[in-house]
Design an enzyme around this catalytic site. Sequence first.
Site, PDB file in Angstrom:
ATOM      1  N   GLY A  63       0.782  -1.161  -0.045  1.00  0.00           N
ATOM      2  CA  GLY A  63       0.087   0.125  -0.132  1.00  0.00           C
ATOM      3  C   GLY A  63       0.834   1.314  -0.068  1.00  0.00           C
ATOM      4  O   GLY A  63       0.429   2.251  -0.251  1.00  0.00           O
ATOM      5  N   ARG A  91     -11.087  21.916   8.968  1.00  0.00           N
ATOM      6  CA  ARG A  91     -12.365  21.992   9.869  1.00  0.00           C
ATOM      7  C   ARG A  91     -11.978  22.607  11.257  1.00  0.00           C
ATOM      8  O   ARG A  91     -12.666  23.538  11.732  1.00  0.00           O
ATOM      9  CB  ARG A  91     -13.133  20.875   9.988  1.00  0.00           C
ATOM     10  CG  ARG A  91     -13.914  20.375   8.841  1.00  0.00           C
ATOM     11  CD  ARG A  91     -14.667  18.948   9.310  1.00  0.00           C
ATOM     12  NE  ARG A  91     -15.596  18.827   8.281  1.00  0.00           N
ATOM     13  CZ  ARG A  91     -15.521  17.718   7.397  1.00  0.00           C
ATOM     14  NH1 ARG A  91     -14.259  17.276   7.513  1.00  0.00           N
ATOM     15  NH2 ARG A  91     -16.317  17.492   6.440  1.00  0.00           N
ATOM     16  N   HIS A 128     -12.620  26.341   4.217  1.00  0.00           N
ATOM     17  CA  HIS A 128     -13.412  26.592   5.172  1.00  0.00           C
ATOM     18  C   HIS A 128     -13.399  27.575   6.167  1.00  0.00           C
ATOM     19  O   HIS A 128     -14.356  27.999   6.568  1.00  0.00           O
ATOM     20  CB  HIS A 128     -13.576  25.043   5.881  1.00  0.00           C
ATOM     21  CG  HIS A 128     -14.497  24.964   6.905  1.00  0.00           C
ATOM     22  ND1 HIS A 128     -15.589  25.008   6.667  1.00  0.00           N
ATOM     23  CD2 HIS A 128     -14.269  24.777   8.437  1.00  0.00           C
ATOM     24  CE1 HIS A 128     -16.640  24.943   7.799  1.00  0.00           C
ATOM     25  NE2 HIS A 128     -15.529  24.672   8.926  1.00  0.00           N
ATOM     26  N   ASP A 167     -25.337  27.710   8.606  1.00  0.00           N
ATOM     27  CA  ASP A 167     -24.897  28.073   9.796  1.00  0.00           C
ATOM     28  C   ASP A 167     -24.197  29.262  10.014  1.00  0.00           C
ATOM     29  O   ASP A 167     -23.835  29.803   8.659  1.00  0.00           O
ATOM     30  CB  ASP A 167     -23.930  26.716  10.278  1.00  0.00           C
ATOM     31  CG  ASP A 167     -22.587  26.552   9.347  1.00  0.00           C
ATOM     32  OD1 ASP A 167     -22.275  27.685   8.880  1.00  0.00           O
ATOM     33  OD2 ASP A 167     -22.100  25.559   9.248  1.00  0.00           O
ATOM     34  N   LYS A 172     -27.308  26.301  13.830  1.00  0.00           N
ATOM     35  CA  LYS A 172     -26.892  24.732  13.735  1.00  0.00           C
ATOM     36  C   LYS A 172     -26.084  24.140  14.724  1.00  0.00           C
ATOM     37  O   LYS A 172     -24.851  25.067  15.074  1.00  0.00           O
ATOM     38  CB  LYS A 172     -26.199  24.343  12.157  1.00  0.00           C
ATOM     39  CG  LYS A 172     -25.456  23.094  12.153  1.00  0.00           C
ATOM     40  CD  LYS A 172     -24.731  23.156  10.654  1.00  0.00           C
ATOM     41  CE  LYS A 172     -23.189  22.465  10.810  1.00  0.00           C
ATOM     42  NZ  LYS A 172     -22.592  22.402   9.590  1.00  0.00           N
ATOM     43  N   ARG A 184     -23.521  20.801  15.619  1.00  0.00           N
ATOM     44  CA  ARG A 184     -23.216  19.513  14.882  1.00  0.00           C
ATOM     45  C   ARG A 184     -23.186  18.487  16.326  1.00  0.00           C
ATOM     46  O   ARG A 184     -22.791  18.524  17.174  1.00  0.00           O
ATOM     47  CB  ARG A 184     -21.888  19.485  14.386  1.00  0.00           C
ATOM     48  CG  ARG A 184     -21.387  18.353  13.795  1.00  0.00           C
ATOM     49  CD  ARG A 184     -20.048  18.549  12.594  1.00  0.00           C
ATOM     50  NE  ARG A 184     -20.528  19.049  11.644  1.00  0.00           N
ATOM     51  CZ  ARG A 184     -21.284  18.318  10.695  1.00  0.00           C
ATOM     52  NH1 ARG A 184     -21.714  17.143  10.919  1.00  0.00           N
ATOM     53  NH2 ARG A 184     -21.593  18.908   9.513  1.00  0.00           N
ATOM     54  N   ASP A 193     -23.413  26.522   0.913  1.00  0.00           N
ATOM     55  CA  ASP A 193     -22.378  26.336   1.971  1.00  0.00           C
ATOM     56  C   ASP A 193     -21.229  26.144   1.409  1.00  0.00           C
ATOM     57  O   ASP A 193     -20.948  25.998   0.090  1.00  0.00           O
ATOM     58  CB  ASP A 193     -22.573  24.880   2.635  1.00  0.00           C
ATOM     59  CG  ASP A 193     -22.265  24.504   3.931  1.00  0.00           C
ATOM     60  OD1 ASP A 193     -21.364  25.464   4.512  1.00  0.00           O
ATOM     61  OD2 ASP A 193     -22.598  23.562   4.700  1.00  0.00           O
ATOM     62  N   THR A 236     -21.418  14.817   4.102  1.00  0.00           N
ATOM     63  CA  THR A 236     -22.489  13.687   4.011  1.00  0.00           C
ATOM     64  C   THR A 236     -23.829  14.086   3.827  1.00  0.00           C
ATOM     65  O   THR A 236     -24.950  13.428   3.742  1.00  0.00           O
ATOM     66  CB  THR A 236     -22.710  13.023   5.845  1.00  0.00           C
ATOM     67  OG1 THR A 236     -23.041  14.314   6.359  1.00  0.00           O
ATOM     68  CG2 THR A 236     -21.221  12.566   6.246  1.00  0.00           C
ATOM     69  N   THR A 273     -25.968  18.859   6.873  1.00  0.00           N
ATOM     70  CA  THR A 273     -26.236  20.060   6.961  1.00  0.00           C
ATOM     71  C   THR A 273     -27.131  20.395   6.233  1.00  0.00           C
ATOM     72  O   THR A 273     -28.338  21.196   6.716  1.00  0.00           O
ATOM     73  CB  THR A 273     -24.740  20.837   6.900  1.00  0.00           C
ATOM     74  OG1 THR A 273     -23.820  20.428   7.682  1.00  0.00           O
ATOM     75  CG2 THR A 273     -25.141  22.614   7.148  1.00  0.00           C
TER      76      THR A 273
HETATM   77  C1  R5P Z   1     -19.277  23.020   8.623  1.00  0.00           C
HETATM   78  O1  R5P Z   1     -18.971  24.000   9.299  1.00  0.00           O
HETATM   79  C2  R5P Z   1     -19.272  23.225   6.906  1.00  0.00           C
HETATM   80  O2  R5P Z   1     -19.385  24.509   6.485  1.00  0.00           O
HETATM   81  C3  R5P Z   1     -20.211  22.232   6.467  1.00  0.00           C
HETATM   82  O3  R5P Z   1     -21.446  22.759   6.537  1.00  0.00           O
HETATM   83  C4  R5P Z   1     -19.789  20.778   6.557  1.00  0.00           C
HETATM   84  O4  R5P Z   1     -18.928  20.324   6.634  1.00  0.00           O
HETATM   85  C5  R5P Z   1     -20.868  19.899   5.777  1.00  0.00           C
HETATM   86  O5  R5P Z   1     -20.682  18.646   5.992  1.00  0.00           O
HETATM   87  P1  R5P Z   1     -22.093  17.735   5.865  1.00  0.00           P
HETATM   88  O6  R5P Z   1     -22.532  17.648   4.643  1.00  0.00           O
HETATM   89  O7  R5P Z   1     -21.511  16.458   6.319  1.00  0.00           O
HETATM   90  O8  R5P Z   1     -23.188  18.191   6.881  1.00  0.00           O
END
Ligand code: R5P
Length: 299
Positions: free
Chosen positions: A33, A91, A125, A164, A188, A190, A214, A219, A222
């Site tokens: 790998g 992040r 981000h 958010d 929001k 998390r 965003d 995933t 959000t």
């Molecule tokens: C978080 O603060 C970012 O701006 C996005 O809202 C987040 O990373 C999106 O991730 P997901 O689609 O998993 O909610």
Amino acid sequence: MVSGSGSRHLAAEIRELLQVDASETRLRRFPDGELDVAVDPSVAGSDLFVMQSLGPPINDHLVELLLLLDACRREAPRRINLVLPYLGYARKDRRNAPGEAVSLRVLADLLGPQRIDLMVVVDPHLPQVESIFSVPVERLSAVPIIADGISDEVPPNAAVIAPDIGAMKLAQSYADELGLPNVAVVLKDRRDGREVDVSGLVGNGVRGPVLLVDDMITTGSTIEAAAAAISEQWNPSSLMVAASHALFVEDAVERIEKHSPSLVAVANTVPTGDLPLSYHVSSVAGLLADAITRLNRRQ
Ligand code: R5P
């Protein structure tokens, strides 16, 4: 220009735009790998641009990038400019709880002046990247390109909504680009990597269509949670979604499609080949090619 496997989709487009030849890169894997990386020794003495999107699989892409940078550095280019269409591990610029690692700090230490001379990023981000990295950072945005691609389809009475507080400036950029007067925000929290809670919505006069924006969709949790809260409170006539980085892992498409968006618009900072054909994908190749040309003139 040297490109890693995370940004091959963009490298071909950029080379075409700039009319430059591909620099040969050898990426092989040993049976266990481990990666085995080599670059064309002709990079010696050049003002080199190395490009890699740090999207999934991020750990592979990151190690590959470090090996690419090492291979380049050993051939003694004049400068190494790193182009990161998507900056992963961005992040966290602080601990949210004791015991946590600060990923952006680690990345800034890995991609420091010992390896690169300058870095180009698209919609990071956190805007703090400029102060966290110790090399100069050129921040670009895909928002004007995405907005341009959808401007005919976004009604003039649409409200732009940030899912958010961190995305409020981004929402304002979309509003400015599209000439939309209303901006609102979802509050929001998390819960974990796959689930978020919404505690409220802040905004006046939101009715009619909404454009939820965003910096990235991972995933889809959000967008899913924000869309549910917006539907419940404001009952919009239609929902549109836009984001710069279309990571779309696991069942992100299904989570978003649950809310039947009339439009989903993203940029191709990471490969977007698996997205539904109805999604608008705007290319950042021109944006990056212009930045490369500008930096080349300056150096
Ligand atoms: C978080 O603060 C970012 O701006 C996005 O809202 C987040 O990373 C999106 O991730 P997901 O689609 O998993 O909610």
